[in-house]
Structure formats: structure tokens, C-alpha cells
Enzyme design. Structure first.
Site, PDB file in Angstrom:
ATOM      1  N   GLU A  64      21.351 -64.200   0.558  1.00  0.00           N
ATOM      2  CA  GLU A  64      21.275 -65.447  -0.212  1.00  0.00           C
ATOM      3  C   GLU A  64      20.129 -65.411  -1.228  1.00  0.00           C
ATOM      4  O   GLU A  64      20.290 -65.837  -2.374  1.00  0.00           O
ATOM      5  CB  GLU A  64      21.124 -66.638   0.744  1.00  0.00           C
ATOM      6  CG  GLU A  64      22.380 -66.889   1.568  1.00  0.00           C
ATOM      7  CD  GLU A  64      22.169 -67.849   2.730  1.00  0.00           C
ATOM      8  OE1 GLU A  64      23.152 -68.117   3.452  1.00  0.00           O
ATOM      9  OE2 GLU A  64      21.036 -68.331   2.941  1.00  0.00           O
ATOM     10  N   ASN A 104      25.578 -82.859   2.751  1.00  0.00           N
ATOM     11  CA  ASN A 104      24.531 -82.798   3.780  1.00  0.00           C
ATOM     12  C   ASN A 104      23.203 -82.310   3.215  1.00  0.00           C
ATOM     13  O   ASN A 104      22.372 -81.762   3.921  1.00  0.00           O
ATOM     14  CB  ASN A 104      24.996 -81.968   4.988  1.00  0.00           C
ATOM     15  CG  ASN A 104      25.331 -80.540   4.618  1.00  0.00           C
ATOM     16  OD1 ASN A 104      25.227 -80.154   3.453  1.00  0.00           O
ATOM     17  ND2 ASN A 104      25.709 -79.745   5.597  1.00  0.00           N
ATOM     18  N   HIS A 112      20.978 -76.594   2.289  1.00  0.00           N
ATOM     19  CA  HIS A 112      21.448 -75.410   3.011  1.00  0.00           C
ATOM     20  C   HIS A 112      20.230 -74.580   3.377  1.00  0.00           C
ATOM     21  O   HIS A 112      19.308 -74.453   2.586  1.00  0.00           O
ATOM     22  CB  HIS A 112      22.379 -74.576   2.121  1.00  0.00           C
ATOM     23  CG  HIS A 112      22.720 -73.251   2.720  1.00  0.00           C
ATOM     24  ND1 HIS A 112      23.851 -73.039   3.471  1.00  0.00           N
ATOM     25  CD2 HIS A 112      22.051 -72.066   2.713  1.00  0.00           C
ATOM     26  CE1 HIS A 112      23.876 -71.778   3.883  1.00  0.00           C
ATOM     27  NE2 HIS A 112      22.791 -71.167   3.436  1.00  0.00           N
ATOM     28  N   LYS A 137      21.129 -79.262  -2.361  1.00  0.00           N
ATOM     29  CA  LYS A 137      22.459 -79.358  -2.972  1.00  0.00           C
ATOM     30  C   LYS A 137      22.494 -80.483  -4.014  1.00  0.00           C
ATOM     31  O   LYS A 137      21.564 -81.292  -4.098  1.00  0.00           O
ATOM     32  CB  LYS A 137      23.484 -79.614  -1.860  1.00  0.00           C
ATOM     33  CG  LYS A 137      23.539 -78.482  -0.834  1.00  0.00           C
ATOM     34  CD  LYS A 137      24.607 -78.744   0.213  1.00  0.00           C
ATOM     35  CE  LYS A 137      24.604 -77.618   1.231  1.00  0.00           C
ATOM     36  NZ  LYS A 137      25.687 -77.786   2.221  1.00  0.00           N
ATOM     37  N   THR A 173      24.893 -79.555  10.995  1.00  0.00           N
ATOM     38  CA  THR A 173      25.652 -79.660   9.735  1.00  0.00           C
ATOM     39  C   THR A 173      26.003 -81.084   9.327  1.00  0.00           C
ATOM     40  O   THR A 173      25.787 -81.479   8.189  1.00  0.00           O
ATOM     41  CB  THR A 173      26.955 -78.823   9.841  1.00  0.00           C
ATOM     42  OG1 THR A 173      26.596 -77.487  10.142  1.00  0.00           O
ATOM     43  CG2 THR A 173      27.732 -78.848   8.535  1.00  0.00           C
ATOM     44  N   ARG A 198      18.568 -83.809   7.537  1.00  0.00           N
ATOM     45  CA  ARG A 198      19.916 -84.402   7.515  1.00  0.00           C
ATOM     46  C   ARG A 198      19.986 -85.645   8.403  1.00  0.00           C
ATOM     47  O   ARG A 198      20.647 -86.630   8.076  1.00  0.00           O
ATOM     48  CB  ARG A 198      20.950 -83.364   7.962  1.00  0.00           C
ATOM     49  CG  ARG A 198      21.184 -82.257   6.938  1.00  0.00           C
ATOM     50  CD  ARG A 198      22.000 -81.147   7.531  1.00  0.00           C
ATOM     51  NE  ARG A 198      22.364 -80.113   6.580  1.00  0.00           N
ATOM     52  CZ  ARG A 198      22.733 -78.897   6.920  1.00  0.00           C
ATOM     53  NH1 ARG A 198      22.798 -78.548   8.208  1.00  0.00           N
ATOM     54  NH2 ARG A 198      23.070 -78.003   6.013  1.00  0.00           N
ATOM     55  N   PHE A 222      37.970 -76.405   3.799  1.00  0.00           N
ATOM     56  CA  PHE A 222      37.069 -77.159   2.923  1.00  0.00           C
ATOM     57  C   PHE A 222      36.434 -76.312   1.824  1.00  0.00           C
ATOM     58  O   PHE A 222      35.655 -76.814   1.007  1.00  0.00           O
ATOM     59  CB  PHE A 222      35.971 -77.854   3.753  1.00  0.00           C
ATOM     60  CG  PHE A 222      35.121 -76.914   4.586  1.00  0.00           C
ATOM     61  CD1 PHE A 222      34.064 -76.202   4.033  1.00  0.00           C
ATOM     62  CD2 PHE A 222      35.386 -76.744   5.935  1.00  0.00           C
ATOM     63  CE1 PHE A 222      33.285 -75.351   4.793  1.00  0.00           C
ATOM     64  CE2 PHE A 222      34.609 -75.889   6.715  1.00  0.00           C
ATOM     65  CZ  PHE A 222      33.561 -75.190   6.134  1.00  0.00           C
ATOM     66  N   ARG A 234      15.785 -74.147  10.155  1.00  0.00           N
ATOM     67  CA  ARG A 234      17.061 -74.707  10.646  1.00  0.00           C
ATOM     68  C   ARG A 234      16.815 -75.970  11.469  1.00  0.00           C
ATOM     69  O   ARG A 234      17.572 -76.926  11.408  1.00  0.00           O
ATOM     70  CB  ARG A 234      17.821 -73.680  11.509  1.00  0.00           C
ATOM     71  CG  ARG A 234      18.180 -72.413  10.779  1.00  0.00           C
ATOM     72  CD  ARG A 234      19.405 -72.533   9.937  1.00  0.00           C
ATOM     73  NE  ARG A 234      20.610 -72.710  10.730  1.00  0.00           N
ATOM     74  CZ  ARG A 234      21.826 -72.759  10.204  1.00  0.00           C
ATOM     75  NH1 ARG A 234      21.983 -72.654   8.880  1.00  0.00           N
ATOM     76  NH2 ARG A 234      22.885 -72.918  10.954  1.00  0.00           N
ATOM     77  N   TYR A 257      29.053 -68.406   0.047  1.00  0.00           N
ATOM     78  CA  TYR A 257      29.854 -68.985   1.130  1.00  0.00           C
ATOM     79  C   TYR A 257      30.958 -68.040   1.610  1.00  0.00           C
ATOM     80  O   TYR A 257      32.015 -68.497   2.032  1.00  0.00           O
ATOM     81  CB  TYR A 257      30.456 -70.317   0.675  1.00  0.00           C
ATOM     82  CG  TYR A 257      29.442 -71.448   0.624  1.00  0.00           C
ATOM     83  CD1 TYR A 257      28.660 -71.770   1.738  1.00  0.00           C
ATOM     84  CD2 TYR A 257      29.263 -72.211  -0.520  1.00  0.00           C
ATOM     85  CE1 TYR A 257      27.732 -72.802   1.705  1.00  0.00           C
ATOM     86  CE2 TYR A 257      28.336 -73.257  -0.557  1.00  0.00           C
ATOM     87  CZ  TYR A 257      27.573 -73.539   0.556  1.00  0.00           C
ATOM     88  OH  TYR A 257      26.662 -74.567   0.530  1.00  0.00           O
TER      89      TYR A 257
HETATM   90  P1  CMP Z   1      25.994 -75.444   4.714  1.00  0.00           P
HETATM   91  O1  CMP Z   1      24.854 -75.395   5.666  1.00  0.00           O
HETATM   92  O2  CMP Z   1      25.676 -75.235   3.271  1.00  0.00           O
HETATM   93  O3  CMP Z   1      27.136 -74.397   5.099  1.00  0.00           O
HETATM   94  C1  CMP Z   1      28.475 -74.558   4.736  1.00  0.00           C
HETATM   95  C2  CMP Z   1      28.755 -75.903   4.141  1.00  0.00           C
HETATM   96  O4  CMP Z   1      30.088 -76.294   4.158  1.00  0.00           O
HETATM   97  C3  CMP Z   1      28.053 -76.977   4.988  1.00  0.00           C
HETATM   98  O5  CMP Z   1      26.671 -76.890   4.835  1.00  0.00           O
HETATM   99  C4  CMP Z   1      28.723 -78.235   4.470  1.00  0.00           C
HETATM  100  O6  CMP Z   1      28.201 -78.668   3.219  1.00  0.00           O
HETATM  101  C5  CMP Z   1      30.148 -77.716   4.258  1.00  0.00           C
HETATM  102  N1  CMP Z   1      31.019 -78.031   5.387  1.00  0.00           N
HETATM  103  C6  CMP Z   1      30.972 -77.527   6.631  1.00  0.00           C
HETATM  104  N2  CMP Z   1      31.963 -78.044   7.405  1.00  0.00           N
HETATM  105  C7  CMP Z   1      32.641 -78.898   6.593  1.00  0.00           C
HETATM  106  C8  CMP Z   1      33.766 -79.731   6.786  1.00  0.00           C
HETATM  107  N3  CMP Z   1      34.399 -79.788   7.959  1.00  0.00           N
HETATM  108  N4  CMP Z   1      34.195 -80.463   5.745  1.00  0.00           N
HETATM  109  C9  CMP Z   1      33.568 -80.403   4.556  1.00  0.00           C
HETATM  110  N5  CMP Z   1      32.484 -79.618   4.307  1.00  0.00           N
HETATM  111  C10 CMP Z   1      32.034 -78.879   5.321  1.00  0.00           C
END
Ligand code: CMP
Length: 157
Positions: A128, A114, A117, A11, A93, A104, A59, A87, A51
Site C-alpha cells: 500500500e 468508514n 483505511h 477516505k 470495519t 470509526r 461491493f 488497527r 483493493y
Molecule cells: P477498508 O478498511 O478500506 O477495506 C475495504 C473496504 O471496503 C472497507 O474498509 C469498507 O470501506 C468497504 N467495505 C467492506 N465491506 C463492505 C460492505 N459489505 N459493503 C460496502 N463496503 C464495504
């Protein structure tokens, strides 16, 4: 055993933090095979498709805006059961909660920022990878390491 391909996105925060090499290095050392890679800005349409499961989450809007701040580095990695394996390397996350030793867990402090992905299922991986890569941008090749990384039985199953 199932040979799988997983999509991985580093990211915008991962690019800003200078972690592209670190992340690629972790996957290479593990024994995963890089089969596609590109640096790109993601469009609104690509992010909405990427997404789709989060489209009603509070969010979502912020996440999309964040993902457009800088380019991402998109990759496709291949290996036996690559999706769950990646994973685990990525970690949960929230960077604050992710296990030490994971990407992470070692480098992130945020839930949104984070770093990375990774696909969560075979269906997601297919969708994807297709959002980012054309068929001619994905590669099939053998390496001499394949025979060291997997047993003969695993490679023939
Ligand atoms: P990712 O694995 O890309 O999948 C969805 C993304 O949404 C996640 O990583 C985070 O970057 C983001 N995300 C998930 N939960 C939250 C949250 N509670 N607040 C902000 N961003 C979030």
C-alpha cells in the site's frame, strides 16, 4: 520488537467531514510518528491494486466509485508494532459495530463510509505504501520524544 510502518488513508468521507486534524491528532497523541503524507485523487489502477483482495466482492465497484469522489489524504505512520496498534485505534470495519473510543466507533455510522483505511499486515503495508509514495516521499528522522515514548530496551531490540 518490530518497528513497522502502516499505510493510512483518510477516505473521501473523512475529508468531507473535516476529520483530518482529529485523526492525525489521535495518532500523534498515541506516540506514532508521521513519516509520509500526501493529498491525492486515487486512479482506477491504484484502487484496483489497493483493493486487490476485494476484487470479486459485490461491493467492489461501489467502493472504487466512492473512493474516487473526492481526494484522499494518505499517510505513512511508524512505530513499534504500529500495524496492529493503528488497527485498534481505527476500530472494526462497520462504523455501527466499531468500539466506542476508536475512530470509526466515535465518528462513523456506515460500513462503506468508514472514514479511514489502515494496513492489516506487514505485506499489505509494504504494498500500500508503495502504491502511493515514492522513496523520496518517506522520511526517517529522530524526535526527542522517542526516548519518552519507548523504553531503552524496546528501542534497542
Ligand atoms: P477498508 O478498511 O478500506 O477495506 C475495504 C473496504 O471496503 C472497507 O474498509 C469498507 O470501506 C468497504 N467495505 C467492506 N465491506 C463492505 C460492505 N459489505 N459493503 C460496502 N463496503 C464495504
Amino acid at each position: 520488537m518490530a518497528m513497522q510502518r502502516s499505510a493510512v488513508l483518510v477516505k473521501p468521507d473523512g475529508l468531507q467531514r473535516g476529520l483530518i486534524g482529529e485523526i492525525i491528532s489521535r495518532f500523534e497523541r498515541k506516540g506514532l510518528k508521521l513519516v509520509g503524507m500526501k493529498m491525492t485523487y486515487l486512479s482506477d489502477d491504484q484502487l484496483s491494486r489497493w483493493y486487490v483482495e476485494h476484487k470479486d466482492k459485490p461491493f467492489f465497484k461501489d467502493l472504487k466509485a466512492f473512493m474516487k469522489t473526492h481526494p484522499v489524504v494518505a499517510m505513512a505512520w511508524e512505530g513499534i508494532e504500529a500495524i496492529p496498534t493503528i488497527r485498534k485505534l481505527v476500530g472494526s470495519t462497520s462504523g455501527r459495530e466499531a468500539e466506542g473510543g476508536s475512530i470509526r466507533g466515535d465518528f462513523a455510522m456506515s460500513k462503506q463510509h468508514n472514514l479511514i483505511h489502515a494496513s492489516s499486515s506487514e505485506g499489505d503495508a509494504e504494498r500500500e505504501i508503495e502504491i502511493i509514495f515514492g522513496k523520496d516521499e518517506l522520511f526517517n528522522y529522530e524526535t526527542v520524544l522517542d526516548a519518552a515514548i519507548y523504553s531503552e530496551k524496546e528501542r534497542s531490540e
